[in-house]
Structure formats: structure tokens, C-alpha cells
Design a protein around this motif. Structure first.
Motif, PDB file in Angstrom:
ATOM      1  N   UNK A 225     112.071 -81.698 -36.727  1.00 30.53           N
ATOM      2  CA  UNK A 225     112.372 -83.123 -36.803  1.00 30.53           C
ATOM      3  C   UNK A 225     111.357 -83.900 -35.979  1.00 30.53           C
ATOM      4  N   UNK A 226     111.212 -85.161 -36.346  1.00 31.56           N
ATOM      5  CA  UNK A 226     110.511 -86.100 -35.488  1.00 31.56           C
ATOM      6  C   UNK A 226     111.521 -86.673 -34.508  1.00 31.56           C
ATOM      7  N   UNK A 227     111.070 -86.971 -33.308  1.00 36.53           N
ATOM      8  CA  UNK A 227     111.983 -87.419 -32.258  1.00 36.53           C
ATOM      9  C   UNK A 227     111.401 -88.611 -31.522  1.00 36.53           C
ATOM     10  N   UNK A 228     112.147 -89.698 -31.514  1.00 31.99           N
ATOM     11  CA  UNK A 228     111.812 -90.842 -30.666  1.00 31.99           C
ATOM     12  C   UNK A 228     112.518 -90.631 -29.334  1.00 31.99           C
ATOM     13  N   UNK A 229     111.762 -90.404 -28.273  1.00 40.97           N
ATOM     14  CA  UNK A 229     112.372 -90.112 -26.970  1.00 40.97           C
ATOM     15  C   UNK A 229     111.390 -90.404 -25.861  1.00 40.97           C
ATOM     16  N   UNK A 230     111.920 -90.705 -24.706  1.00 43.68           N
ATOM     17  CA  UNK A 230     111.106 -90.879 -23.516  1.00 43.68           C
ATOM     18  C   UNK A 230     110.397 -89.567 -23.180  1.00 43.68           C
ATOM     19  N   UNK A 231     109.145 -89.665 -22.769  1.00 40.45           N
ATOM     20  CA  UNK A 231     108.359 -88.457 -22.513  1.00 40.45           C
ATOM     21  C   UNK A 231     109.021 -87.553 -21.489  1.00 40.45           C
ATOM     22  N   UNK A 277     117.347 -88.557 -27.427  1.00 40.35           N
ATOM     23  CA  UNK A 277     116.640 -89.572 -28.193  1.00 40.35           C
ATOM     24  C   UNK A 277     117.167 -89.687 -29.606  1.00 40.35           C
ATOM     25  N   UNK A 278     116.308 -90.129 -30.515  1.00 38.91           N
ATOM     26  CA  UNK A 278     116.703 -90.338 -31.911  1.00 38.91           C
ATOM     27  C   UNK A 278     115.905 -89.417 -32.828  1.00 38.91           C
ATOM     28  N   UNK A 279     116.515 -88.336 -33.311  1.00 38.86           N
ATOM     29  CA  UNK A 279     115.810 -87.468 -34.264  1.00 38.86           C
ATOM     30  C   UNK A 279     115.843 -88.066 -35.669  1.00 38.86           C
ATOM     31  N   UNK A 280     114.768 -87.897 -36.413  1.00 39.83           N
ATOM     32  CA  UNK A 280     114.728 -88.342 -37.807  1.00 39.83           C
ATOM     33  C   UNK A 280     113.799 -87.411 -38.581  1.00 39.83           C
ATOM     34  N   UNK A 281     113.787 -87.569 -39.897  1.00 37.20           N
ATOM     35  CA  UNK A 281     113.091 -86.616 -40.785  1.00 37.20           C
ATOM     36  C   UNK A 281     113.513 -85.182 -40.456  1.00 37.20           C
ATOM     37  N   UNK A 282     114.795 -84.983 -40.317  1.00 39.66           N
ATOM     38  CA  UNK A 282     115.316 -83.658 -39.958  1.00 39.66           C
ATOM     39  C   UNK A 282     115.205 -82.738 -41.169  1.00 39.66           C
TER      40      UNK A 282
END
Length: 514
Positions: A225-231, A277-282
Motif C-alpha cells: 500500500x501507499x501510506x500518507x504518514x509522518x516520517x 497514517x492513511x493507507x491507500x491503493x491497498x
């Protein structure tokens, strides 16, 4: 070349993607580690295709930093599989250095370092070893950009040959590392762009022993998945996923990450991402077998380069994907057509470049349970021959065999106008000459379309044939097909002839002989 400027980066991205597309099946055949799921070549192709398409969408006047950043981003969001994610991080390393200069040595060193950092438990004998060997090899010795690129490509091949001695599963299976083979093609493509030395195909070492089938892997899931998250939160995620499974690769930065892991259960790996964070394209893939829908509808997808050809395929019931003459269809369009066609789909690419895109789309569709077979049709006339024998009432496998057999028994030729001086297999040509090609090679050079068409047809039917198919192009003279028909009536009255208006650009006449 002294600097990898934006046009050079674009050329490399496309050349590398095309080369990986052609080598996709050969690399898949090498794939035994970390699991023998036979998709490393496809995953690397999809990763580089995403990078190439990203930079090709940029305007021409952007600077090097933007092109490199876009290349890196395109690879990151399009990365697939263990090797694809690692290679995307290597491209990020190159981008960090080369966006501000031409120090390919430093770029390769950074690429090797970032790639190794992205893997939770690095293993020698993999793409990481090949990349590290390349980075070491180019640090010594002088020379300019072309020397460094050439040395990197040569060392990649040498390091690839050493991988069976570094990883037991490779030695037992008689293969080199699949990811390393893909990396070698990337670096050879880079050397081609920098040095100007043309290569049509990059060789992939063939297996020397039987490769363990995928079904021996056992149960488990590949989760990506792609993940939007703080490093800072990613360190926590990495530790949690490392405890859940293996083959963990986490790449990215500045708030966007690509995560890959093999686990026994997919749910906990996704839940871990939700906590940071926010996972997407799972995407979840069962490693032991591909899912398959019980509700199977039969369909055919055909690629067409002209409106008349598209209409022909549609009249026969195919879902058509259009492409420009000399171009390739878009991956999303190909995937959408396969999904529209049904749950059992035969794909007729009708062109080498389209074949690579079709294979990639088929691999994605299979993850949704679609049964897809990409037939080896290299020309429109072969696609027409295959579709003519298509029978949706047959078993799918039997139908694919019949269509493949029909395409294989169809020789293909076409006419094209030369636009420059050149040397061909039939001799020298000049601008304005008419070239007649048979099965991809120039066989006849002449002054008029009518003359060359007759000569090409004569040569094609001389080896045996009962049916000649002509597909006229948008710029074909009105009597071109009629002239061939009259010629055959005098010389080969035993041969049947069918003529279609294809309206394709670029090629005044397409010829098929069955």
C-alpha cells in the motif's frame, strides 16, 4: 554526453521501460526469491513504466530537478513487488544526486545506500548485492559520464552472474537473481542513452535447472500500500511489520511511503498502517495461488491502430483498445478493456510494444480473478486471423490454442515510405523509396506502392498460402488493392483475396498470407 539533461532522462525512462517489457517473461522465469511467484519481471516493468509515464507528462521546458523528482515519484507510487519497491528507492537515490549535477558515481553510491536501508533484513545474492557491486566498481578509475555508465552496466552483468554463489536458493534452482537481472537492464539502458550505442535487446540469463513452482511457497499474503504518514511514525510501523512477516521493504519520505511485506494474515498489516497514517491503493495477493471467479464470461480484447481496423474488430465482438500508429496503448485503457471483456479474456496486442503493455495489464487483472491469455500476435492481420477462429463455446484453453495457431500460420507484411537514407537488409534506401517488409524485415525496395505491393505478395505466397488479406491505410491510392487483386488473378488465381479499409496512418498497406 556530459550531463543527463531532461531529454536524456526521459529517453532513459522510456527505453528502460520498453526493455523491461520485452524481457518481462524471461525475468519472471528466474523468480525464486523471496517467493517463487513468477512476477518480478512484470513488477519491475510496471514500476519503470509508471516512472516513464510520469516524466513524459511533464512540459518540455522543466529543469533537471523537476524531471528527476517526477521520475522518483512515478516509480514510488507505481512500484510493485519486492524488487519494484527496492528499485524505486534506487531511483530516488539517483534523483537526489543527479538533480543538481552529473556525478553518476555519487548517484549510484546513494542509490545503493538508500536501497539497502529500505530493506528490513537485507539478503546477499539479490538486487541489493548487484547494486552495491556497481556502486563500488564505479568509484575507482577516471573517465567521464560515458565511462562511468559503461562500467556500471558491465559490473551489473558481472555481479548478476555471481548471485547464485551468494544465495543457495538461486544455486539450487539454476538461476541468477531476477531483481538483479532487471537492474542490469536498467543500467544497460542508461549506458545506451549516455553513450549512444544502440542495442535492440538486452539478454536475460536463462534458468539452467527446473524452478520450483509457485504452489510450493505455501499460504501467505503479499500486502502492499501507499501510506500518507509522518516520517517519524514510519519507524514504529516498520518495527511492527517486521514482527508480523518478512520481505519487508518500506521506501519513500516527506510524508508519502510505499510499503511491501509478506505476512500470514493481511489484516494486521493493514491495521498497523491505520494506526500511523492513511493507507491507500491497498493490494493484497495470496501467494500460493491466484483467486478466480466462478462466474466466467468470455471475451476478446484487440488493439487497433486505425478506425477501420477498430470497426472490424468491434464487428467481430472484440473490445477495442486504440493506439496511434507507432505508439503504444495506455496501461489504464488496456486494463479497463480486459475488465470489460469478461472473466476469461484473450488479448490480441497486434504489435510488439502493445504486447508488453498487454502483459502488464493482464498480470494486474489476474489479481482480480480474471483469467487472461495474451496471444503472440505481432501484426493486425494476425489478430484478424485469430479472431476469425474465435469460438466462445469452446473451452477457454482450447480457444486460445486455436486462435494462437491461426495467428502463427499468418505471415505478415506491410509497406512504408522511407523518410531518410539508410541501410536495410534489402540494400540502401533513400527518402521517398517504398519499403516492403515481411515479418518485420525489409525484403523489397522500390519506386511505387503498386510495384512493391505486388513483389511483397509474390514473395509471401511463394512459400505457400491460400488466403491473402489486404488492409489499406488512410493514404493508400484508390487502386492500390485493386492492382494487387488483378496481379494475383494473373499469377495466382488459386489464392483467395479479402480487402479491408483499415484507415491506419503510417502504413499504406498491411498484408497477411494464411
Amino acid at each position: 554526453m556530459e550531463v543527463l539533461d531532461p531529454p536524456a532522462v526521459r529517453r532513459w525512462a522510456r527505453l528502460a521501460a520498453d526493455a523491461l517489457g520485452r524481457a518481462r517473461a524471461d525475468i519472471d522465469a528466474l523468480n525464486v526469491f523471496p517467493v517463487a511467484d513468477g512476477d518480478t519481471g512484470t513488477n519491475l516493468y510496471l514500476t519503470m513504466l509508471s516512472a516513464a509515464e510520469a516524466v513524459e507528462e511533464l512540459p518540455d521546458d522543466v529543469d533537471a530537478a523537476v524531471v528527476w523528482q517526477t521520475l522518483s515519484y512515478g516509480a514510488l507510487v507505481g512500484a510493485r513487488g519486492n524488487s519494484g519497491v527496492i528499485v524505486s528507492q534506487a531511483l530516488r537515490g539517483l534523483a537526489e544526486v543527479l538533480k543538481d549535477g552529473s556525478d553518476l558515481r555519487a548517484g549510484l553510491a546513494r542509490a545503493a545506500a538508500l536501497a539497502r536501508q529500505s530493506v528490513a533484513r537485507p539478503v546477499e545474492g539479490t538486487v541489493l548485492s548487484v547494486l552495491a557491486a556497481v556502486a563500488r566498481a564505479v568509484q575507482s578509475g577516471g573517465g567521464g559520464l560515458d565511462d562511468v555508465a559503461r562500467r556500471a552496466a558491465e559490473e551489473a552483468r558481472a555481479a548478476l552472474r555471481r548471485t547464485p554463489g551468494q544465495l543457495d536458493v538461486l544455486a539450487r534452482s539454476g538461476v541468477v537473481d531476477a531483481g538483479g537481472a532487471g537492474l542490469a537492464i536498467l543500467l544497460e539502458s542508461l549506458a545506451t542513452v549516455i553513450t549512444g550505442a544502440h542495442r535492440e535487446r538486452y539478454d536475460v540469463p536463462a534458468p539452467t535447472a527446473r524452478v520450483s513452482p509457485m504452489t510450493e511457497v505455501g499460504a501467505g499474503y503479499e500486502v502492499m500500500y501507499l501510506l500518507d504518514a509522518d516520517d517519524r511514525a514510519v519507524d514504529t510501523l516498520r518495527a511492527e511489520l517486521d514482527a508480523l512477516g518478512d520481505s519487508l521493504v518500506v521506501v519513500g519520505g516527506e510524508g508519502l511511503w510505499n510499503v511491501h511485506v509478506h505476512v500470514a494474515e493481511a489484516g494486521p498489516a493493514i491495521e498497523a498502517a491505520l494506526r500511523v497514517g492513511r493507507p491507500h491503493r491497498i493490494r493484497v495477493t495470496y501467494l500460493a495461488e491466484r483467486p478466480r471467479s466462478a462466474d466466467a464470461g468470455r471475451g476478446v480484447v484487440a488493439v487497433a491502430a486505425g478506425e477501420g481496423i477498430a470497426a472490424l474488430f468491434e464487428e467481430c465482438g472484440a473490445v477495442v483498445v486504440r493506439r496511434e500508429p507507432g505508439g503504444r496503448p495506455a496501461l489504464p485503457a488496456m486494463l479497463a478493456a480486459i475488465r470489460q471483456a469478461g472473466n476469461e479474456v484473450a488479448v490480441l496486442p497486434n504489435d510488439d510494444a502493445a504486447g508488453a503493455v498487454a502483459a502488464a495489464a493482464a498480470e494486474i487483472a489476474r489479481e482480480d480473478g480474471v483469467v487472461v491469455s495474451v496471444l503472440p500476435t505481432k501484426a493486425t492481420v494476425q489478430g484478424l486471423a485469430a479472431l476469425a477462429v474465435h469460438d466462445p463455446l469452446r473451452r477457454f484453453d482450447d480457444d486460445v490454442v486455436a486462435m494462437t495457431d491461426a495467428a502463427g500460420h499468418t505471415r505478415h507484411g506491410h509497406l512504408v515510405l522511407a523518410d531518410r537514407h539508410g541501410v536495410t537488409s534489402a540494400g540502401l534506401c533513400a527518402p521517398g523509396d517504398v519499403l516492403g517488409l515481411i515479418d518485420g524485415d525489409v525484403a523489397v525496395i522500390g519506386a511505387t506502392l503498386a510495384e512493391v505491393a505486388a513483389l511483397v505478395v509474390d514473395r509471401m505466397v511463394a512459400g505457400g498460402g491460400e488466403l491473402v488479406t489486404l488492409v489499406t491505410g488512410a493514404l493508400a491510392p484508390a487502386r492500390l488493392a485493386t492492382g494487387v487483386e488483378e496481379h494475383l488473378g494473373r499469377t495466382r488465381p488459386d489464392v483467395d483475396l479479402v480487402v479491408y479499409e483499415g484507415e491506419q496512418g503510417g502504413y499504406p498497406l498491411l498484408i497477411g498470407v494464411e
